[in-house]
Design a protein around this motif. Structure first.
Motif, PDB file in Angstrom:
ATOM      1  N   LYS A 212      -5.583  -0.912  -5.887  1.00 48.61           N
ATOM      2  CA  LYS A 212      -5.912   0.158  -4.952  1.00 48.61           C
ATOM      3  C   LYS A 212      -4.826   1.214  -4.821  1.00 48.61           C
ATOM      4  O   LYS A 212      -5.032   2.224  -4.146  1.00 48.61           O
ATOM      5  CB  LYS A 212      -6.253  -0.445  -3.592  1.00 48.61           C
ATOM      6  CG  LYS A 212      -7.530  -1.271  -3.631  1.00 48.61           C
ATOM      7  CD  LYS A 212      -7.924  -1.790  -2.258  1.00 48.61           C
ATOM      8  CE  LYS A 212      -9.237  -2.562  -2.347  1.00 48.61           C
ATOM      9  NZ  LYS A 212      -9.669  -3.079  -1.033  1.00 48.61           N
TER      10      LYS A 212
ATOM     11  N   GLY B 203      -7.532   4.378  -0.595  1.00 51.21           N
ATOM     12  CA  GLY B 203      -7.539   2.966  -0.237  1.00 51.21           C
ATOM     13  C   GLY B 203      -8.408   2.089  -1.105  1.00 51.21           C
ATOM     14  O   GLY B 203      -8.408   0.865  -0.954  1.00 51.21           O
TER      15      GLY B 203
ATOM     16  N   GLN C 140       0.833  -1.198   0.000  1.00 52.62           N
ATOM     17  CA  GLN C 140       0.000   0.000   0.000  1.00 52.62           C
ATOM     18  C   GLN C 140       0.871   1.253   0.000  1.00 52.62           C
ATOM     19  O   GLN C 140       0.511   2.270  -0.589  1.00 52.62           O
ATOM     20  CB  GLN C 140      -0.914  -0.004   1.227  1.00 52.62           C
ATOM     21  CG  GLN C 140      -1.984   1.061   1.222  1.00 52.62           C
ATOM     22  CD  GLN C 140      -2.948   0.865   2.379  1.00 52.62           C
ATOM     23  OE1 GLN C 140      -2.829  -0.074   3.174  1.00 52.62           O
ATOM     24  NE2 GLN C 140      -3.915   1.751   2.494  1.00 52.62           N
ATOM     25  N   SER C 141       2.009   1.179   0.684  1.00 53.77           N
ATOM     26  CA  SER C 141       2.960   2.283   0.688  1.00 53.77           C
ATOM     27  C   SER C 141       4.371   1.715   0.687  1.00 53.77           C
ATOM     28  O   SER C 141       4.601   0.585   1.137  1.00 53.77           O
ATOM     29  CB  SER C 141       2.727   3.196   1.893  1.00 53.77           C
ATOM     30  OG  SER C 141       2.903   2.490   3.094  1.00 53.77           O
TER      31      SER C 141
END
Lengths: 116, 111
Positions: A108, B40, A9-10
């Protein structure tokens, strides 16, 4: 349209290092796999794309690796620079000849930070 | 270069209002798309269009409609805005087999 799973995600990478972002998909009918780069306040911009008949595509410091049997593909950014700091999205679609004319399914996103 | 222009960068609307988001492309492309982007969740396809007066539902069409009366213009309509439609809305035009050109987005807040 089925899901495309993106990780991490990061990501924080030191300047000059290699940034690696991974995606996995389920729909075996997908035949077009682009990566998009997005800077704050801007829309996403096409970075690089691949078809499933090749295992790797390279454009400058950016490389897509594609594993059809594992249904996975990844983006590698070599010699990462602070200017590469952005959000990266993988995507997939069917109908390559239309280049995603029926819409892209996006992951995402990965927020990449390159530290000087 | 292909240009996709979204008429508003920021909008604030009240619950229940009818909201129009406008998108114009300058390259006579047939395929246009509306996505919403939420933290997200990535980008999710709302509606797309192959040609004038043609429209197809994407993954999350509920609460939205679209209009394409001219080839260069693709409008997203929120019939009765709700707070869960607060989001970044992105329009895109398909440039042949070379991917999408996105607009800069409209950040909509529904209060």
């Amino acid at each position: 349209q089925q899901q495309v799973k993106q990780s991490p995600q990061s990501l924080i990478v030191q300047k000059g290092g290699i940034s690696i972002i991974n995606c996995a998909y389920e729909n075996t009918a997908f035949d077009y796999f682009p990566w998009y780069q997005q800077f704050p306040g801007k829309g996403p911009a096409l970075l690089i794309a691949i078809r499933p008949d090749v295992s790797e595509k390279k454009e400058g410091r950016f490389t897509i690796s594609f594993n059809k049997s594992a249904k996975q593909f990844s983006l590698h950014i070599m010699d990462s620079q602070p200017g590469d700091s952005a959000t990266y999205f993988c995507a997939a679609s069917t109908g390559y000849s239309g280049g995603g004319a029926d819409g892209l399914t996006f992951g995402k996103g990965t927020h990449l930070i390159i530290q000087p | 270069d292909v240009k996709v222009t979204q008429s508003s960068r920021y909008l604030v609307k009240r619950t229940g209002e009818k909201v129009f988001l406008e998108c114009v492309q300058d390259m006579d492309h047939e395929n246009m798309f509306w996505y919403r982007q939420d933290p997200g969740l990535g980008l999710r396809l709302i509606y797309f269009s192959y040609d004038v007066k043609m429209k197809e539902k994407g993954d999350i069409p509920e609460g939205y409609s679209v209009s394409r009366e001219k080839k260069e213009r693709f409008s997203l309509i929120l019939e009765s805005a709700s707070t869960n439609q607060t989001s970044m809305y992105l329009c895109a035009s398909l440039t042949g087999t070379y991917g999408y050109t996105f607009g800069s987005g409209t950040r909509l807040t529904v209060v």
